[in-house]
Design a protein around this motif. Structure first.
Motif, PDB file in Angstrom:
ATOM      1  N   TYR A   1       0.790  -1.156   0.004  1.00 20.27           N
ATOM      2  CA  TYR A   1       0.043   0.034   0.011  1.00 20.27           C
ATOM      3  C   TYR A   1       0.902   1.145   0.057  1.00 20.27           C
ATOM      4  N   GLN A   2       1.902   1.215   0.784  1.00 19.51           N
ATOM      5  CA  GLN A   2       2.923   2.411   0.939  1.00 19.51           C
ATOM      6  C   GLN A   2       3.552   2.604  -0.594  1.00 19.51           C
ATOM      7  N   LYS A   3       3.816   1.407  -1.106  1.00 17.11           N
ATOM      8  CA  LYS A   3       4.422   1.465  -2.644  1.00 17.11           C
ATOM      9  C   LYS A   3       3.412   1.978  -3.565  1.00 17.11           C
ATOM     10  N   ALA A   4       2.245   1.778  -3.420  1.00 18.71           N
ATOM     11  CA  ALA A   4       1.058   2.397  -4.185  1.00 18.71           C
ATOM     12  C   ALA A   4       0.869   3.757  -3.988  1.00 18.71           C
ATOM     13  N   PHE A   5       0.857   4.204  -2.793  1.00 22.41           N
ATOM     14  CA  PHE A   5       0.252   5.561  -2.484  1.00 22.41           C
ATOM     15  C   PHE A   5       1.122   6.660  -1.827  1.00 22.41           C
ATOM     16  N   SER A   6       2.422   6.358  -1.621  1.00 21.82           N
ATOM     17  CA  SER A   6       3.186   7.198  -0.960  1.00 21.82           C
ATOM     18  C   SER A   6       4.423   7.440  -1.727  1.00 21.82           C
ATOM     19  N   GLY A   7       4.899   8.811  -1.834  1.00 19.25           N
ATOM     20  CA  GLY A   7       6.220   9.111  -2.565  1.00 19.25           C
ATOM     21  C   GLY A   7       5.850   9.177  -4.202  1.00 19.25           C
ATOM     22  N   VAL A   8       6.586   8.523  -5.050  1.00 18.38           N
ATOM     23  CA  VAL A   8       6.254   8.582  -6.470  1.00 18.38           C
ATOM     24  C   VAL A   8       5.422   6.952  -6.570  1.00 18.38           C
ATOM     25  N   SER A   9       4.170   7.000  -6.794  1.00 16.50           N
ATOM     26  CA  SER A   9       3.426   5.780  -6.729  1.00 16.50           C
ATOM     27  C   SER A   9       3.896   4.877  -7.580  1.00 16.50           C
ATOM     28  N   ASP A  10       4.436   3.711  -6.927  1.00 17.94           N
ATOM     29  CA  ASP A  10       4.987   2.690  -7.891  1.00 17.94           C
ATOM     30  C   ASP A  10       3.829   1.565  -8.086  1.00 17.94           C
ATOM     31  N   TYR A  11       2.903   1.720  -9.259  1.00 18.70           N
ATOM     32  CA  TYR A  11       1.751   0.809  -9.389  1.00 18.70           C
ATOM     33  C   TYR A  11       2.393  -0.502  -9.534  1.00 18.70           C
ATOM     34  N   SER A  12       3.219  -0.738 -10.705  1.00 14.47           N
ATOM     35  CA  SER A  12       3.736  -1.808 -11.176  1.00 14.47           C
ATOM     36  C   SER A  12       4.327  -2.751  -9.802  1.00 14.47           C
ATOM     37  N   GLY A  13       5.022  -2.110  -8.955  1.00 18.44           N
ATOM     38  CA  GLY A  13       5.852  -2.854  -7.898  1.00 18.44           C
ATOM     39  C   GLY A  13       4.667  -3.399  -7.165  1.00 18.44           C
ATOM     40  N   ALA A  14       3.539  -2.352  -6.636  1.00 17.10           N
ATOM     41  CA  ALA A  14       2.871  -2.861  -5.646  1.00 17.10           C
ATOM     42  C   ALA A  14       1.866  -3.656  -6.362  1.00 17.10           C
ATOM     43  N   ALA A  15       1.491  -3.678  -7.527  1.00 17.29           N
ATOM     44  CA  ALA A  15       0.558  -4.885  -8.190  1.00 17.29           C
ATOM     45  C   ALA A  15       1.512  -6.118  -8.083  1.00 17.29           C
ATOM     46  N   ALA A  16       2.831  -5.946  -8.303  1.00 18.89           N
ATOM     47  CA  ALA A  16       3.526  -7.533  -8.367  1.00 18.89           C
ATOM     48  C   ALA A  16       3.435  -8.232  -6.804  1.00 18.89           C
ATOM     49  N   TYR A  17       3.471  -7.319  -6.000  1.00 21.53           N
ATOM     50  CA  TYR A  17       3.586  -7.671  -4.569  1.00 21.53           C
ATOM     51  C   TYR A  17       2.294  -8.255  -4.241  1.00 21.53           C
ATOM     52  N   GLY A  18       0.978  -7.441  -4.580  1.00 12.74           N
ATOM     53  CA  GLY A  18      -0.299  -7.925  -4.657  1.00 12.74           C
ATOM     54  C   GLY A  18      -0.433  -9.387  -4.959  1.00 12.74           C
ATOM     55  N   ILE A  19       0.138  -9.776  -6.120  1.00 13.48           N
ATOM     56  CA  ILE A  19      -0.116 -10.920  -6.939  1.00 13.48           C
ATOM     57  C   ILE A  19       0.828 -12.035  -6.102  1.00 13.48           C
ATOM     58  N   VAL A  20       1.896 -11.566  -5.414  1.00 15.43           N
ATOM     59  CA  VAL A  20       2.881 -12.527  -4.752  1.00 15.43           C
ATOM     60  C   VAL A  20       2.137 -13.047  -3.417  1.00 15.43           C
ATOM     61  N   ILE A  21       1.584 -11.753  -2.815  1.00 19.07           N
ATOM     62  CA  ILE A  21       0.832 -12.337  -1.670  1.00 19.07           C
ATOM     63  C   ILE A  21      -0.453 -13.154  -1.818  1.00 19.07           C
ATOM     64  N   LEU A  22      -0.812 -12.976  -3.083  1.00 20.92           N
ATOM     65  CA  LEU A  22      -2.155 -13.839  -3.512  1.00 20.92           C
ATOM     66  C   LEU A  22      -1.739 -15.291  -3.504  1.00 20.92           C
ATOM     67  N   LEU A  23      -0.379 -15.381  -4.373  1.00 15.17           N
ATOM     68  CA  LEU A  23      -0.102 -16.713  -4.596  1.00 15.17           C
ATOM     69  C   LEU A  23       0.481 -17.375  -3.406  1.00 15.17           C
ATOM     70  N   ILE A  24       1.036 -16.628  -2.458  1.00 10.89           N
ATOM     71  CA  ILE A  24       1.463 -17.221  -0.893  1.00 10.89           C
ATOM     72  C   ILE A  24       0.105 -17.647  -0.504  1.00 10.89           C
ATOM     73  N   LEU A  25      -0.996 -17.066  -0.425  1.00 11.03           N
ATOM     74  CA  LEU A  25      -1.995 -17.423   0.251  1.00 11.03           C
ATOM     75  C   LEU A  25      -2.716 -18.584  -0.345  1.00 11.03           C
ATOM     76  N   VAL A  26      -2.698 -18.635  -1.597  1.00 13.91           N
ATOM     77  CA  VAL A  26      -3.436 -19.586  -2.416  1.00 13.91           C
ATOM     78  C   VAL A  26      -2.724 -20.966  -2.135  1.00 13.91           C
ATOM     79  N   ALA A  27      -1.229 -20.988  -2.271  1.00 22.64           N
ATOM     80  CA  ALA A  27      -0.540 -22.078  -2.077  1.00 22.64           C
ATOM     81  C   ALA A  27      -0.676 -22.614  -0.547  1.00 22.64           C
ATOM     82  N   PHE A  28      -0.653 -21.608   0.407  1.00 22.40           N
ATOM     83  CA  PHE A  28      -0.945 -21.972   1.672  1.00 22.40           C
ATOM     84  C   PHE A  28      -2.254 -22.675   2.003  1.00 22.40           C
TER      85      PHE A  28
END
Lengths: 287, 329
Positions: free
Chosen positions: B289-316
């Motif tokens: 969330y910080q990545k996406a909304f603070s400083g220069v918003s890094d949309y792609s980095g935040a999105a990649a993090y989101g997908i990684v989080i989702l994959l971790i949870l789905v795997a778990f």
């Protein structure tokens, strides 16, 4: 029977305790209740003081008053936010419960292609990191012209609440005997008619719990509301922090506002909590 | 039966592959199942449009180098088109290889946070439920008091804790100094902040656990306890041999849900600490969330993090449900 009952207590019947065990039990529960209740009472206490009461809690008793409440209810946009919250949470509740119930019923009673993936999707949506969906959702809402509208926020809240509710209601419907459906069918009702006229009335406790859960989700949600709505459309959770954000942070107003928000939710919650036990267990565990 | 066993081998396939080609078979399926499909349609549409579409869009963003600087925007009347482009798996490689320097520390803390919170919340919830699940006086009062943290909206509870933790004026320091100890900076150091967020999250989470396990406890037939007692089982043996197995269905579901919720717990960390954090207390979600909304918003980095989080949870959860199903049969 508590684990502390001495071996000599065999002569007591099941569920009876010695005085020492009773004392320990009540002491533990009292301590736990105190921890659970204290933060809430603290905010209530502070809210009755002057607006800088949180800095001198000791002074509150000497300056008891309703100044904070008067400010919040009469001289701020709080009532407006409250109205917005009631509209959004109420609409989310009605729409959310209706579509969750119909989906839950279909999943409970009918075997159809897509049945399993759907249940799986419900679980997976719980895993979506909300913070990351916000950006794409914001774009999408902008394109659909739903930003800063009640409908947009209601739909977003439905996606949060509906999967869990459908899952819970499916469990609840599973506990209602299938014979009732069959009887309805024999009398010439359509599957939807059976659902609407026979099953829904029987599932009232389960519906009450889900309705309440949905309402509370919408009532307390912060992130989407503060990003998607502006000024006049703020809901309570989005508006309240503005008391602390203005040039002169008004923590007194914030405590009073918190109390006004929490009291109705807590009252209804405590009223339905009995159904909550049955509802949750049925939903969570019956397959 | 549990939901875990009901779908023994869940597969993340969204569409069953039988819609391929043959028109008559589609028609037959339609005639047979249109009713069920019609009843789930509203939910499917809402979820599809508002969850799966943004997810797909997020997945696409995660493969680009989109930031606030190169996204489409309107400055006054001038429309500046997006200039970001496709970079393949670059963002993921940055994350997985640990090159961005943040992923593994954040993951480690997220895991610690999730395990601590779920373990403590579950134990306390079970303990309270067992205490409540016996005849006694004032039971309703205790029950209502213990459920209260769930009944107040989370942001109100967090706000209360924030006031109490305050280093200058908080009630904790009043208590500590009243006893004669030096005042503490409760939210000062990263370690203290971590302890504080765990405490608050446990406070918010115990009622749900308590209510769910209480329901489970009440579903265990009393005869089982009586029989165990007749056989001379000690209280501890009764707990491990009757209570624990009897609670398993509830436990399985509740622990899974609570793990997922805690892993993604956004409001508590965000609201309790606000901006007074060094970043050490950020779990993966708040970091994204910080990545996406603070400083220069890094949309792609935040999105990649989101997908990684989702994959971790789905795997778990896939792994977890398989194991739960295997244990039960």
């Amino acid at each position: 029977m508590s684990a502390t009952t001495p071996a000599g207590a065999r002569s007591r019947g099941r569920g009876e305790r010695g005085p020492a065990a009773s004392l320990a039990l009540h002491a533990t529960l009292l301590a736990a209740s105190a921890v659970a209740v204290f933060p809430v009472l603290w905010i209530v206490f502070i809210s009755f003081g002057p607006d800088n009461a949180w800095q001198q809690p000791g002074q509150v008793l000497h300056h008891l008053g309703l100044a904070n409440y008067r400010f919040v209810l009469l001289h701020s946009s709080f009532p407006r936010w409250m109205l917005n919250s009631v509209i959004v949470a109420g609409a989310t509740m009605v729409i959310g419960v209706l579509i969750a119930a119909s989906a839950g019923y279909a999943i409970s009673r009918m075997r159809f292609p897509g049945h399993r993936p759907l249940m799986w999707t419900f679980l997976v949506t719980q895993m979506f990191p909300v913070a990351v969906l916000i950006v794409p959702l914001y774009n999408l809402m902008g394109r659909l012209d739903l930003l800063d509208t009640y409908l947009g926020l209601v739909l977003v809240y439905c996606t949060i609440a509906v999967p869990f509710c459908a899952w819970m209601l499916k469990g609840y419907f599973d506990t209602i005997p299938r014979e009732i459906d069959e009887a309805g069918r024999v009398d010439g009702l359509t599957p939807f008619g059976t659902f609407w006229w026979l099953i829904l009335p029987l599932a009232r406790p389960g519906l009450a719990v889900t309705a309440f859960y949905t309402f509370l989700t919408a009532w307390g949600e912060v992130a989407y509301s503060s990003q998607f709505m502006s000024g006049a459309h703020y809901t309570l959770a989005a508006g309240l922090p503005t008391f602390a954000g203005s040039e002169r942070a008004n923590w007194g107003a914030m405590t009073a506002g918190s109390v006004v928000i929490a009291v109705p939710a807590a009252l209804v919650f405590l009223l339905v909590q009995r159904h909550l036990v049955t509802g949750l267990t049925a939903g969570g565990t019956k397959g | 039966m549990t939901t875990a066993t009901a779908e023994r081998a869940p597969r993340p396939a969204r569409t069953p592959g039988r819609a391929s080609g043959l028109l008559p078979s589609i028609r037959r399926a339609w005639n047979k199942h249109w009713y069920a499909w019609a009843m789930v349609a509203p939910v499917v549409i809402v979820i599809g449009v508002l969850v799966l579409y943004p997810l797909g869009y997020g997945a696409y963003l995660s493969l680009t180098n989109a930031t606030e600087l190169n996204s489409a925007k309107n400055i006054g009347p001038v429309h500046i088109p997006a200039t970001y482009h496709f970079v393949g798996l670059h963002n993921y490689w940055q994350i997985i290889s640990g090159r961005d320097g943040d992923f593994y520390p954040r993951l480690e803390w997220t895991v610690v946070w999730t395990v601590c919170c779920v373990a403590v919340t579950y134990s306390l919830g079970l303990g309270m439920a067992m205490l409540l699940n016996r005849p006694m006086r004032f039971r309703l009062f205790y029950r209502l008091a213990l459920i209260l943290p769930w009944a107040v909206p989370a942001f109100v509870g967090v706000f209360a804790w924030r006031l109490m933790f305050n280093s200058q004026y908080g009630v904790f320091n009043d208590l500590v100094t009243a006893v004669g100890l030096p005042a503490q900076d409760w939210l000062g150091t990263p370690f203290a902040q971590k302890v504080a967020v765990i405490i608050v999250n446990v406070w918010c989470g115990v009622p749900f656990m308590m209510v769910a396990t209480l329901g489970g406890l009440q579903a265990i037939p009393t005869e089982l306890y009586e029989a165990a007692e007749m056989d001379g089982a000690s209280p501890l043996q009764r707990f491990t041999n009757v209570t624990v197995p009897g609670l398993r269905p509830v436990t399985t579901t509740v622990v899974l849900l609570s793990t997922v919720w805690t892993f993604n717990m956004f409001p508590i960390i965000f609201l309790l600490l606000g901006n007074n954090t060094t970043g050490d207390t950020d779990i993966l979600v708040t970091f994204a969330y910080q990545k996406a909304f603070s400083g220069v918003s890094d949309y792609s980095g935040a999105a990649a993090y989101g997908i990684v989080i989702l994959l971790i949870l789905v795997a778990f959860s896939t792994f977890y449900r398989r194991r739960a199903a295997a244990e039960q049969s």
